[in-house]
Scaffold this motif. Structure first.
Motif, short mmCIF file in Angstrom:
data_model
loop_
_atom_site.label_atom_id
_atom_site.label_comp_id
_atom_site.label_asym_id
_atom_site.label_seq_id
_atom_site.Cartn_x
_atom_site.Cartn_y
_atom_site.Cartn_z
N ALA A 1 0.83 -1.20 0.00
CA ALA A 1 0.00 0.00 0.00
C ALA A 1 0.87 1.26 0.00
O ALA A 1 0.64 2.21 -0.76
CB ALA A 1 -0.94 -0.01 1.21
N GLY A 2 1.90 1.24 0.88
CA GLY A 2 2.79 2.40 0.90
C GLY A 2 3.54 2.58 -0.41
O GLY A 2 3.70 3.70 -0.91
N THR A 3 3.99 1.44 -0.97
CA THR A 3 4.72 1.52 -2.24
C THR A 3 3.84 2.00 -3.37
O THR A 3 4.27 2.78 -4.23
CB THR A 3 5.30 0.14 -2.58
N GLU B 1 3.41 5.67 -3.08
CA GLU B 1 4.64 6.34 -3.51
C GLU B 1 4.80 6.26 -5.03
O GLU B 1 5.23 7.23 -5.67
CB GLU B 1 5.84 5.71 -2.82
N LEU B 2 4.48 5.09 -5.62
CA LEU B 2 4.60 4.95 -7.06
C LEU B 2 3.64 5.88 -7.80
O LEU B 2 3.98 6.46 -8.84
CB LEU B 2 4.33 3.50 -7.47
N ALA B 3 2.42 5.98 -7.25
CA ALA B 3 1.47 6.89 -7.88
C ALA B 3 1.98 8.33 -7.84
O ALA B 3 1.92 9.07 -8.84
CB ALA B 3 0.11 6.78 -7.18
N THR B 4 2.51 8.70 -6.68
CA THR B 4 3.07 10.05 -6.56
C THR B 4 4.26 10.24 -7.50
O THR B 4 4.39 11.27 -8.19
CB THR B 4 3.49 10.30 -5.11
N ALA B 5 5.13 9.21 -7.53
CA ALA B 5 6.31 9.31 -8.39
C ALA B 5 5.92 9.36 -9.87
O ALA B 5 6.54 10.08 -10.67
CB ALA B 5 7.25 8.14 -8.13
N ALA B 6 4.88 8.58 -10.25
CA ALA B 6 4.44 8.60 -11.65
C ALA B 6 3.92 9.98 -12.05
O ALA B 6 4.22 10.50 -13.14
CB ALA B 6 3.37 7.54 -11.87
#
Length: 706
Positions: A314-316, A319-324
């Motif tokens: 969930a945390g990843t 973070e991936l959504a934010t990074a994308a």
């Protein structure tokens, strides 16, 4: 008539009584055999005197009978009732003599019997307790009273009685018994009820044994004997018939016993087989119980591991959504900058060509002044060239690492990423934990030495040991910074003091849009004080991620009642994995009723139950359709809470809710079937609705049986 009787030496506790039934004059004599056991009670003398008086009266009326030539003795079985010869003047019998106890001359002695008939009564107390070989017996000999010579009588009686053979019940061997009878000239016959009858030929007459019975003639005696013999024959016939019936009954009993024994053996065999089956079943049950325990333990461990992985995932994912999103923005900016740089290069080429033309003209006019790198004041570099120069500038800074070395980083670029992933074979936490609070301090000291301001738009300090000291350096170094938009600090080892420093920084950064502080143990005290005050001052923050910060109910209640109530820009808030319970939902509902800006609220991985879910439905109704996404996965809402939320999702007030996550809420398979039937999306619907995701056009409802 006299009676002589003998008690064997092995007899104990017998009782013997003689009762005369006919009176006559006679002289009685009795003989007993000697014994070694204890003496019995003496006979009652009064009864003997009374019997003698009656005998004397009877002798006067008796008739003398002719004596027979030769007396014979025969052992016969006396019938139960003797034939009646005459009417007795005194029919009631009188006890003449009584003997009790072991052998001995004190009690077992001769007695006179008046008359010619007497009844012998014998009783015993059994076998003397635990002595089965001491059941019988008493032997009595009746002699005529006319005998006057008693010389050697005792020896003769003992010799006569010695001819009787004692046969033990357990030693009845017919062959041996027949041989023994043939040797002594006896007759052998088996009687009913296992009684052995042994008879001998007539014994030689004893002295004085030639007279006929008193008061009877020879003819009468013969008739009496004939009647007795007839009775005996009838008795023998009845005995034979009884023996036949006994044999038949014995055969039937033997067959029944054999059948019962066979049934018993069969039952025992079945019982043994059942016992074996039960034993095998018990072993199987024990092994299966052990296997079930092992599998249960493995399942629990797997569930715990899965929960941990889900938390990390969930945390990843966040973070991936934010990074994308950030990557798309950076790519767009890079394209724009590349276009600007290309335009600037073209203009620079044009300027250089113009400069070269002017220099050629100057040489042609033989000017006395050399023109070197001359640039007219009317010409200037465009802004794109200046931006290109700034972008290409490098500001190297030497920073200390956690390994004890120093590394050079460029701090002049808008994005500073200290989450270094050098070794993909280990976890993100292990390969990224390189910089600590001293590296943060060095960055701002170097910038201050060069009199430069930080130009960071994004600062990624994920998985570094920043701590509370590093947070304080960030607060001082970035205070009032207008360029910072994204501050990423998950798993940065901060606690309460570090959160207070970051909160103060948020209040002074007017352009900050994203703040990620997940997996830092702030507790409820960390979001109070300066953090809450700074968040209230900020007007630009759009996304706040406080997942796994151990805020508990008190921390979330404080934020909902304070800065989140009226924040003008905040659109996304994450309170995942913060040990929240039902009581926090009332504060969340009040915040939703007031905050109309919030679009996405995450409450996954907590302990919210059915009551909390029903309270959230009230808050969603009061929100008037502003909230678009709600995450409630991995709680304990159960079927009751999920039913309430699903009803709101399909209601008129819940149509603005685009995404609702209710996975892993202990609903159960049948509860999930009922909810889907209520939603009119059964399990056997089309392929798009068979999994966890239930589609309502572009809207999505996540539900599973767990």
């Amino acid at each position: 008539m006299s009676v002589s009787y003998r008690v064997p030496a092995f007899v104990e506790g017998v009782h013997f009584t003689i009762r005369p039934t006919k009176v006559g004059g006679a002289n009685a004599a009795a003989t007993e055999s000697p014994g070694d056991d204890k003496e019995a009670e003496p006979a009652l003398e009064g009864k003997e005197e009374e019997a003698e008086a009656e005998a004397h009266d009877a002798e006067e009326d008796a008739e003398e009978e002719q004596e027979p030539d030769q007396a014979t003795a025969e052992v016969v079985e006396v019938p139960k009732r003797a034939p009646e010869v005459f009417t007795h003047p005194r029919p009631n019998s009188v006890q003449l003599h009584e003997c009790f106890g072991a052998t001995g001359k004190a009690c077992w002695k001769r007695c006179k019997v008046p008359g010619d008939y007497a009844e012998f009564e014998f009783s015993t107390d059994g076998d003397g307790g635990d002595k089965p070989d001491k059941r019988w017996g008493v032997l009595a000999l009746v002699l005529p009273a006319t005998s006057s010579d008693d010389t050697g009588l005792q020896e003769k009686v003992d010799e006569f009685l010695g001819r009787w053979v004692e046969v033990e019940r357990d030693a009845w061997d017919e062959v041996r018994l027949r041989a023994l009878c043939a040797r002594h000239g006896w007759e052998f016959e088996w009687m009913q009820w296992d009684v052995l009858k042994l008879s001998t030929p007539a014994a030689p007459a004893l002295p004085g044994d030639s007279a006929e019975p008193d008061g009877a003639s020879g003819a009468e005696a013969r008739e009496s004997c004939a009647r007795d013999l007839a009775v005996l024959k009838d008795e023998e016939q009845r005995v034979a018939e009884a023996r036949t019936r006994y044999a038949q009954t014995a055969d039937e009993l033997e067959r029944d016993v054999a059948a019962k024994q066979h049934e018993l053996q069969t039952a025992k065999s079945h019982a043994e087989e059942i016992q074996k089956v039960c034993s095998e079943l018990e072993k199987t049950r024990s092994s299966r119980r052990s296997l079930l325990q092992d599998r249960t333990a493995a399942l629990q461990a797997a569930q715990a591991r899965a929960q941990d992985l889900e938390e990390e995932l969930a945390g990843t994912e966040a973070e991936l959504a934010t990074a994308a999103t950030e990557l798309q923005r950076l790519e767009k900016e890079e394209v724009e900058r590349a276009t600007e740089i290309e335009d600037a290069r073209q203009k620079l080429s044009e300027v250089q060509m113009e400069i070269e033309t002017m220099q050629a003209r100057a040489q042609t006019s033989r000017s006395t002044h050399a023109v070197v790198d001359f640039l007219p004041c009317s010409l200037s570099l465009p802004d794109a060239v200046s931006k290109m120069a700034a972008a290409d500038a490098v500001m190297p800074v030497s920073l200390p690492t956690g390994a004890g070395t120093r590394e050079v980083l460029d701090v002049g670029y808008p994005v500073l990423n200290l989450q270094k992933l050098d070794n993909p074979q280990v976890s993100i936490h292990q390969c990224a934990q390189r910089y600590g609070s001293q590296a943060i301090r060095s960055i701002f000291e170097k910038l201050e030495e060069r009199q430069s301001q930080p130009v960071f738009e994004e600062l990624n300090l994920s998985d570094n040991y920043v701590g509370d000291d590093g947070a304080a350096y960030l607060k001082d170094g970035l205070k009032g910074n207008k360029a910072l938009k994204r501050l990423l600090m998950p798993r940065a080892a901060m606690r309460t003091a570090g959160f207070q420093s970051i909160g103060a920084l948020v209040g002074t950064c007017p352009s900050l849009e994203m703040l990620v502080l997940s997996s830092n143990l702030a507790d409820a005290a960390g979001v109070e004080g300066d953090f809450s005050a700074g968040l209230g001052k900020n007007k630009s923050l759009k996304s706040l991620c406080l997942a796994a910060c151990r805020l508990n109910n008190a921390g979330v209640q404080h934020l909902c009642a304070g800065p989140l109530m009226t924040h003008p820009a905040l659109e996304h808030v994450s309170f995942n994995y913060n040990r929240l319970e039902d009581e926090v939902c009332s504060s969340v509902c009040r915040m939703l009723a007031t905050n109309t800006r919030l679009r996405y609220l995450e409450l996954c991985g907590n302990s919210i139950g059915p009551a909390g879910a029903e309270e959230l439905v009230k808050g969603l109704s009061a929100n008037k359709g502003n909230l678009q996404k709600l995450g409630l996965a991995q709680n304990t809402i159960m079927q009751r809470g999920c039913t309430a939320l699903c009803k709101h999702f399909v209601s008129e007030k819940g149509k603005s809710l685009e995404y609702l996550d209710l996975r892993h809420n202990k609903v159960g398979y049948y509860g999930c079937v009922e909810i889907r039937a209520m939603l009119k999306k059964p399990m056997d619907d089309d392929e798009s609705n068979k999994g966890w995701m239930i589609n309502f056009g572009e809207r999505q409802l996540m539900l599973n049986a767990h």
